[in-house]
Design a protein around this motif. Structure first.
Motif, PDB file in Angstrom:
ATOM      1  N   LEU A  67       6.239  -7.788   8.576  1.00  0.00           N
ATOM      2  CA  LEU A  67       6.370  -8.629   7.379  1.00  0.00           C
ATOM      3  C   LEU A  67       5.262  -8.322   6.376  1.00  0.00           C
ATOM      4  CD1 LEU A  67       7.388 -11.983   9.099  1.00  0.00           C
ATOM      5  CD2 LEU A  67       8.773 -10.683   7.488  1.00  0.00           C
ATOM      6  N   LEU A  68       4.061  -8.053   6.896  1.00  0.00           N
ATOM      7  CA  LEU A  68       2.953  -7.718   5.995  1.00  0.00           C
ATOM      8  C   LEU A  68       3.220  -6.402   5.266  1.00  0.00           C
ATOM      9  CD1 LEU A  68      -0.564  -8.436   7.511  1.00  0.00           C
ATOM     10  CD2 LEU A  68       0.473  -9.334   5.437  1.00  0.00           C
ATOM     11  N   GLU A  69       3.794  -5.438   5.984  1.00  0.00           N
ATOM     12  CA  GLU A  69       4.153  -4.151   5.361  1.00  0.00           C
ATOM     13  C   GLU A  69       5.129  -4.401   4.201  1.00  0.00           C
ATOM     14  OE1 GLU A  69       3.138  -1.091   6.246  1.00  0.00           O
ATOM     15  OE2 GLU A  69       2.663  -1.066   8.394  1.00  0.00           O
ATOM     16  N   GLN A  70       6.097  -5.292   4.444  1.00  0.00           N
ATOM     17  CA  GLN A  70       7.084  -5.585   3.400  1.00  0.00           C
ATOM     18  C   GLN A  70       6.424  -6.264   2.200  1.00  0.00           C
ATOM     19  OE1 GLN A  70      10.266  -7.860   5.166  1.00  0.00           O
ATOM     20  NE2 GLN A  70      10.551  -6.367   6.793  1.00  0.00           N
ATOM     21  N   ALA A  71       5.483  -7.176   2.492  1.00  0.00           N
ATOM     22  CA  ALA A  71       4.775  -7.861   1.405  1.00  0.00           C
ATOM     23  C   ALA A  71       3.993  -6.833   0.588  1.00  0.00           C
ATOM     24  CB  ALA A  71       3.825  -8.907   1.986  1.00  0.00           C
ATOM     25  N   ARG A  72       3.371  -5.896   1.302  1.00  0.00           N
ATOM     26  CA  ARG A  72       2.562  -4.884   0.630  1.00  0.00           C
ATOM     27  C   ARG A  72       3.440  -4.006  -0.268  1.00  0.00           C
ATOM     28  NH1 ARG A  72       0.301  -0.549  -0.453  1.00  0.00           N
ATOM     29  NH2 ARG A  72      -1.923  -0.138  -0.249  1.00  0.00           N
ATOM     30  N   ALA A  73       4.629  -3.629   0.237  1.00  0.00           N
ATOM     31  CA  ALA A  73       5.551  -2.792  -0.536  1.00  0.00           C
ATOM     32  C   ALA A  73       5.969  -3.518  -1.816  1.00  0.00           C
ATOM     33  CB  ALA A  73       6.774  -2.439   0.316  1.00  0.00           C
ATOM     34  N   LEU A 109       4.239  -5.756  -3.419  1.00  0.00           N
ATOM     35  CA  LEU A 109       3.093  -5.795  -4.335  1.00  0.00           C
ATOM     36  C   LEU A 109       2.861  -4.438  -4.993  1.00  0.00           C
ATOM     37  CD1 LEU A 109       0.640  -8.082  -2.354  1.00  0.00           C
ATOM     38  CD2 LEU A 109       2.066  -8.661  -4.319  1.00  0.00           C
ATOM     39  N   ASP A 110       3.171  -3.370  -4.253  1.00  0.00           N
ATOM     40  CA  ASP A 110       3.083  -2.026  -4.844  1.00  0.00           C
ATOM     41  C   ASP A 110       4.035  -1.911  -6.033  1.00  0.00           C
ATOM     42  OD1 ASP A 110       1.115  -0.937  -3.339  1.00  0.00           O
ATOM     43  OD2 ASP A 110       2.466   0.012  -1.876  1.00  0.00           O
ATOM     44  N   ARG A 111       5.249  -2.459  -5.840  1.00  0.00           N
ATOM     45  CA  ARG A 111       6.223  -2.428  -6.921  1.00  0.00           C
ATOM     46  C   ARG A 111       5.708  -3.243  -8.109  1.00  0.00           C
ATOM     47  NH1 ARG A 111       9.822  -3.059  -2.652  1.00  0.00           N
ATOM     48  NH2 ARG A 111      10.112  -5.290  -3.027  1.00  0.00           N
ATOM     49  N   ALA A 112       5.111  -4.405  -7.815  1.00  0.00           N
ATOM     50  CA  ALA A 112       4.569  -5.254  -8.881  1.00  0.00           C
ATOM     51  C   ALA A 112       3.491  -4.510  -9.653  1.00  0.00           C
ATOM     52  CB  ALA A 112       4.000  -6.534  -8.278  1.00  0.00           C
ATOM     53  N   SER A 113       2.670  -3.775  -8.910  1.00  0.00           N
ATOM     54  CA  SER A 113       1.563  -3.046  -9.511  1.00  0.00           C
ATOM     55  C   SER A 113       2.079  -1.935 -10.431  1.00  0.00           C
ATOM     56  CB  SER A 113       0.729  -2.456  -8.375  1.00  0.00           C
ATOM     57  OG  SER A 113      -0.522  -2.130  -8.832  1.00  0.00           O
ATOM     58  N   THR A 114       3.080  -1.187  -9.935  1.00  0.00           N
ATOM     59  CA  THR A 114       3.676  -0.115 -10.739  1.00  0.00           C
ATOM     60  C   THR A 114       4.300  -0.694 -12.001  1.00  0.00           C
ATOM     61  OG1 THR A 114       4.283   0.830  -8.603  1.00  0.00           O
ATOM     62  CG2 THR A 114       5.155   1.932 -10.546  1.00  0.00           C
ATOM     63  N   ALA A 115       4.988  -1.833 -11.829  1.00  0.00           N
ATOM     64  CA  ALA A 115       5.650  -2.472 -12.966  1.00  0.00           C
ATOM     65  C   ALA A 115       4.625  -2.907 -14.015  1.00  0.00           C
ATOM     66  CB  ALA A 115       6.461  -3.671 -12.473  1.00  0.00           C
ATOM     67  N   THR A 116       3.525  -3.491 -13.558  1.00  0.00           N
ATOM     68  CA  THR A 116       2.480  -3.936 -14.495  1.00  0.00           C
ATOM     69  C   THR A 116       1.931  -2.743 -15.278  1.00  0.00           C
ATOM     70  OG1 THR A 116       1.875  -5.503 -12.790  1.00  0.00           O
ATOM     71  CG2 THR A 116       0.391  -5.353 -14.649  1.00  0.00           C
ATOM     72  N   THR A 158      -3.792  -6.113  -2.262  1.00  0.00           N
ATOM     73  CA  THR A 158      -3.269  -5.075  -1.352  1.00  0.00           C
ATOM     74  C   THR A 158      -4.385  -4.536  -0.474  1.00  0.00           C
ATOM     75  OG1 THR A 158      -3.311  -3.639  -3.274  1.00  0.00           O
ATOM     76  CG2 THR A 158      -1.162  -4.232  -2.454  1.00  0.00           C
ATOM     77  N   ALA A 159      -5.620  -4.469  -0.989  1.00  0.00           N
ATOM     78  CA  ALA A 159      -6.737  -4.005  -0.149  1.00  0.00           C
ATOM     79  C   ALA A 159      -6.952  -4.963   1.015  1.00  0.00           C
ATOM     80  CB  ALA A 159      -8.013  -3.882  -0.986  1.00  0.00           C
ATOM     81  N   SER A 160      -6.837  -6.269   0.753  1.00  0.00           N
ATOM     82  CA  SER A 160      -6.991  -7.244   1.843  1.00  0.00           C
ATOM     83  C   SER A 160      -5.879  -7.079   2.873  1.00  0.00           C
ATOM     84  CB  SER A 160      -6.932  -8.675   1.316  1.00  0.00           C
ATOM     85  OG  SER A 160      -7.870  -8.859   0.303  1.00  0.00           O
ATOM     86  N   ILE A 161      -4.658  -6.868   2.385  1.00  0.00           N
ATOM     87  CA  ILE A 161      -3.531  -6.686   3.318  1.00  0.00           C
ATOM     88  C   ILE A 161      -3.762  -5.435   4.167  1.00  0.00           C
ATOM     89  CG2 ILE A 161      -1.051  -6.195   3.513  1.00  0.00           C
ATOM     90  CD1 ILE A 161      -0.558  -7.932   1.118  1.00  0.00           C
ATOM     91  N   ASP A 162      -4.241  -4.366   3.506  1.00  0.00           N
ATOM     92  CA  ASP A 162      -4.500  -3.136   4.259  1.00  0.00           C
ATOM     93  C   ASP A 162      -5.530  -3.368   5.365  1.00  0.00           C
ATOM     94  OD1 ASP A 162      -2.678  -1.747   2.852  1.00  0.00           O
ATOM     95  OD2 ASP A 162      -4.101  -0.764   1.501  1.00  0.00           O
ATOM     96  N   GLY A 163      -6.526  -4.192   5.066  1.00  0.00           N
ATOM     97  CA  GLY A 163      -7.544  -4.511   6.075  1.00  0.00           C
ATOM     98  C   GLY A 163      -6.909  -5.180   7.286  1.00  0.00           C
ATOM     99  N   SER A 205       7.079 -14.756  -0.118  1.00  0.00           N
ATOM    100  CA  SER A 205       8.026 -15.294   0.859  1.00  0.00           C
ATOM    101  C   SER A 205       7.880 -14.594   2.210  1.00  0.00           C
ATOM    102  CB  SER A 205       9.461 -15.274   0.331  1.00  0.00           C
ATOM    103  OG  SER A 205       9.857 -13.962   0.099  1.00  0.00           O
ATOM    104  N   ARG A 206       7.391 -13.320   2.201  1.00  0.00           N
ATOM    105  CA  ARG A 206       7.109 -12.657   3.486  1.00  0.00           C
ATOM    106  C   ARG A 206       5.965 -13.381   4.196  1.00  0.00           C
ATOM    107  NH1 ARG A 206      11.086  -9.954   1.815  1.00  0.00           N
ATOM    108  NH2 ARG A 206      11.893 -11.939   2.474  1.00  0.00           N
ATOM    109  N   PHE A 207       4.963 -13.822   3.427  1.00  0.00           N
ATOM    110  CA  PHE A 207       3.849 -14.585   4.016  1.00  0.00           C
ATOM    111  C   PHE A 207       4.358 -15.882   4.630  1.00  0.00           C
ATOM    112  CE2 PHE A 207      -0.316 -12.794   3.283  1.00  0.00           C
ATOM    113  CZ  PHE A 207      -0.035 -11.751   2.429  1.00  0.00           C
ATOM    114  N   ASP A 208       5.262 -16.556   3.909  1.00  0.00           N
ATOM    115  CA  ASP A 208       5.819 -17.806   4.429  1.00  0.00           C
ATOM    116  C   ASP A 208       6.566 -17.577   5.732  1.00  0.00           C
ATOM    117  OD1 ASP A 208       4.794 -19.183   2.364  1.00  0.00           O
ATOM    118  OD2 ASP A 208       6.662 -19.377   1.233  1.00  0.00           O
ATOM    119  N   GLU A 209       7.225 -16.412   5.811  1.00  0.00           N
ATOM    120  CA  GLU A 209       7.959 -16.126   7.045  1.00  0.00           C
ATOM    121  C   GLU A 209       6.998 -15.955   8.210  1.00  0.00           C
ATOM    122  OE1 GLU A 209      11.217 -13.212   7.298  1.00  0.00           O
ATOM    123  OE2 GLU A 209      11.203 -13.317   5.112  1.00  0.00           O
TER     124      GLU A 209
END
Ligand code: GTP
Ligand code: MG
Length: 447
Positions: free
Chosen positions: A388-394, A396-403, A198-203, A421-425
């Motif tokens: 799309l990157l914002e959606q990917a980040r969101a 991953l945030d959910r994944a992080s909370t879940a973990t 997520t830090a890389s995406i934020d960059g 899949s957002r990256f693929d798009e």
């Protein structure tokens, strides 16, 4: 969307007259059609051949240079033939008509680039970069688009995606061998890996804001009291006498705009009517209302204060209204000063002698903070990519909370797959017709 079975043809150079105009053919029959048009059997690959093109009635149309690019080493990845003729629309259209008469089809907008994408010559990010490079109006815009075309942005996104794939592999291994528990990856490791992605995406997203600035530019409204020297400054920045300048207060009534390249950023300057609390007539009143709207909508407000006259309450009101986005300018610096510009950090400028104009330009680019390091990094200038990157980040945030909450890997994985899949798009690895249509509609015919 489009068929790629047939051979397409179009004029690739801009409409109008020029020294040279290029007709491009792409598809399985490109070489064969070129052979019919020129009466030559074959063309040596990637060699310029001087020959004649004949029209449908058998008469010569023009002397041309033909270059053949056999598949797959061509722009589209198909068989391509480029015919460079004299740049007359009549000649070029006659060549296109002849090509159509012997079996080619007129290309749709963006169809050459679309075929390049379909044949894997470029990805979707690069196809969009082609359109952006063609549309660029400042050198910096062209530079950002070219970076994207070269695949630097794609490489940056792929690196992020690879990190995600690695995480997926480890989580799936833990799923496949449940008796080992979190043997392949501990929840803490998973969280750390997610945080780094997520830090890389934020960059990349931070770059996106600056990239958009380069693409779309900034608006700078020039405001001030009547006769302060706004139109003179506007003309000086534009390098032309665009606005009327007189010594009559209230000369400018309506908004005037001019697009000017300042340090690679397209700035739209807006000259406005002089603002005073008591307008003389209804036209001036409307002009002042528009000036206020322009200032409110602008990214930067240049407040022009006449240094040759004492500051008035109207000046103070303008300074307060313009907020943090303002640049204070003390105008008419060539005349004796009625007040001290440095006391209020105003930049002394003269439209007569050019004093302070260069400094004003650099303060304007300074308003685009962080522009300098942007030159060295691929920027994400495209709104579609950012969304799309914002959606990917969101996801991953959910994944992080879940973990962190100790949710089973299946659910964490679902979120990570969603992000991927957002990256693929973005790169078009999983194309959707609707997305492709809107992207390639932006092109014009022949691209
Ligand atoms: N000496 C000197 N005169 C200036 C300068 N800038 C503007 N002027 C004069 O100031 C007067 C007003 O200039 P404008 O540029 O029309 O001012 P403005 O702010 O656009 O005025 P309005 O449109 O009426 O609000 C003109 O007579 C200009 O020649 C300057 O830098 N030096
Ligand atoms: Mg004016």
């Amino acid at each position: 969307m489009f068929s790629t079975e047939d051979t397409i043809v179009a004029i690739a150079t801009p409409p109008g007259r020029g020294g040279i105009g290029v007709v491009r053919l792409s598809g399985p029959r490109a070489a064969e059609i070129a052979a019919v048009l020129t009466g030559r059997q074959r063309f040596e690959p990637r060699h310029a051949t001087l020959t004649n093109v004949t029209g449908r009635d058998g008469t010569s149309i023009d002397q041309v240079v033909v270059t053949a690019f056999p598949a797959p080493h061509s722009y589209t990845g198909e068989e391509v033939v480029e015919i460079s003729a004299h740049g007359s629309p009549v000649v070029l259209q006659a060549i296109v008509a002849s090509a159509i008469a012997v079996g080619a089809r007129l290309a749709n907008p963006g169809e050459f680039t679309f075929r390049a994408y379909l044949h894997g010559r470029i990805d979707l990010v690069q196809a969009e970069a082609v359109a952006e490079l063609i549309d660029a109006v400042t050198p910096l815009q062209a530079r950002v688009a070219f970076d994207q075309l070269e695949g630097t942005l794609t490489a940056r996104l792929l690196a992020i995606d690879r990190a995600l794939l690695d995480l997926v592999a480890r989580l799936e291994a833990s799923l496949d061998f449940p008796e080992e528990g979190y043997h392949f990856i501990t929840p803490v490791e998973a969280e750390t890996a997610l945080a780094s992605v997520t830090a890389s995406i934020d960059g990349v997203l931070r770059d996106a804001a600056r990239g958009r600035m380069i693409r779309e530019g900034l608006t700078a409204a020039i405001v001030g009291r009547p006769n302060a020297g706004k139109s003179s400054l506007f003309n000086r920045l534009a390098g032309a006498a665009r606005a009327i300048v007189t010594d009559v207060p209230g000369t400018t009534r309506d908004l005037l705009t001019e697009r000017i390249d300042i340090g690679g950023v397209p700035f739209t300057f807006v000259d406005t009517a002089g603002v005073r609390l008591e307008p003389g007539d209804a036209i001036e009143e409307e002009g002042i209302a528009r000036a206020r709207q322009a200032a409110a909508a602008a990214d930067v407000v240049i407040v022009v204060l006449d240094r040759s006259r004492p500051l008035a309450s109207d000046d103070h009101a303008l300074m307060e209204a313009s907020g943090a986005r303002r640049i204070l300018v003390a105008s008419k610096a060539d005349l004796p000063a009625a007040w001290n510009a440095s006391a209020i950090e105003a930049l002394a400028v003269s439209s007569l002698t050019d004093e302070g104009i260069a400094e004003l330009r650099s303060r304007l680019t300074g308003a685009c903070a962080g522009l300098d390091d942007l030159r060295d990094r691929p920027a994400l200038a495209n709104v579609r990519h950012a969304a799309l990157l914002e959606q990917a980040r969101a996801a991953l945030d959910r994944a992080s909370t879940a973990t962190a909450a100790g949710v089973p890997e299946e659910f964490v994985l679902a979120d990570i797959h969603e992000a991927r899949s957002r990256f693929d798009e973005i790169t078009g690895a999983r194309p959707q017709d609707e997305v492709l249509r809107t992207i390639f509609e932006r092109f014009c015919i022949g691209k």
